[in-house]
Write an enzyme that holds these catalytic residues in place. Sequence first.
Site, short mmCIF file in Angstrom:
data_model
loop_
_atom_site.label_atom_id
_atom_site.label_comp_id
_atom_site.label_asym_id
_atom_site.label_seq_id
_atom_site.Cartn_x
_atom_site.Cartn_y
_atom_site.Cartn_z
N LYS A 168 0.84 -1.21 0.00
CA LYS A 168 0.00 0.00 0.00
C LYS A 168 0.87 1.26 0.00
O LYS A 168 0.67 2.18 -0.80
CB LYS A 168 -0.92 0.01 1.23
N SER A 197 -0.59 0.76 6.14
CA SER A 197 -1.02 -0.14 7.20
C SER A 197 -2.16 -1.03 6.73
O SER A 197 -2.94 -0.65 5.85
CB SER A 197 -1.47 0.66 8.44
N ASP A 198 -2.24 -2.21 7.32
CA ASP A 198 -3.36 -3.12 7.04
C ASP A 198 -3.66 -3.93 8.29
O ASP A 198 -2.74 -4.40 8.98
CB ASP A 198 -3.03 -4.05 5.89
N THR A 199 -4.93 -4.07 8.60
CA THR A 199 -5.36 -4.82 9.78
C THR A 199 -6.24 -5.99 9.36
O THR A 199 -7.17 -5.82 8.56
CB THR A 199 -6.15 -3.91 10.75
N GLY A 234 -0.31 -4.78 10.19
CA GLY A 234 0.97 -4.58 9.54
C GLY A 234 1.21 -3.10 9.31
O GLY A 234 0.27 -2.35 9.00
#
Length: 339
Positions: A168, A197-199, A234
Amino acid sequence: MPSASTGHHLTPRFATLFVFFAIHHRRYFFVTCFALDTRRDTTFPSRTFAQSTLKAGVNKKDRFESAGLRTMSESSAHNEALTNDKPSLLLSNIHKISRNSSAPTPSSLRLILASASPRRREILDMMGLSDRYTVRPSPLDEKAFQTELMSGDGIEPKEYARILAEKKAGALCEQIVSRRQQQGGEDERVTTLVIGSDTIVDFEGHILEKPDDAKDAYDMLNRLSGHWHMVHTGVAVYAILGNEARRTRSSTSEEGDNHLRLMSSFTDTARVKFASLSEEDILSYIATKEPMDKAGSYGIQGIGGQLVENMEGDFFTVMGLPMHRLSRCLNGAIAELGF
């Protein structure tokens, strides 16, 4: 301890002798403090209590350590070490990130959040960055890349979150660099940090992303009901180097582009326990529409917090950005870039 009516009263003469004795024999420190606390009660402890306290006072250091405290000399050494140590949190260097209103210069350091998530914006605002970052959603085709990742050989959920965060941020960085090269101008001078970021929710090794529809949300919540699960967030921080930084530092990305530098990436994990939910609980929550844009179909910082019975780890990891680790990460990037 005896009551005020039966206790032994501390006379002025005895108090003076006792203080003198305690000052020259520090192991009786606790007895001294007790005897001199005359503001609430002038009662002196019984002889049995005093004797047991004196015996217990032989090794003061052991008592302090067992209580998780430091002796005065140890505290001084600890404070001196802290004074000599470099700042580890963004809190100490937040002023080095330029305000949005300031004019760009070769020494400017900008911050971009590559996400449209209101939860992540809220966390950055809570960190004191409200006027020091801008939001630019990543141009990455997230669905297509997720499908590509999932088609690989058994990728771990923690790695999945970190790789997606990197992708991203990286996609936005490439877009920004391309535009800078085409348009030129004063932005070429500025170094910019980009946060991706990624959740995801990890239930028994299965990745739960955002629901496709209400039925998908119901199925996720029903699976999580009464069970523990993990939440992985992340985070990736890239630097887009300005002209000055590129001249003074050798930095390359995987593509060999000296404009970009991956400063740090990691995954932070928390464990969450859902209460046992009734069908009415689940349907009522879905009716609020809150689950529809959230990994695992719930938001811990909103109405969905009612579903959570227990948790272990960083609350902000579940919300979308681990505040403490991000603070250390940004601070490290600022130091590494020489700001």
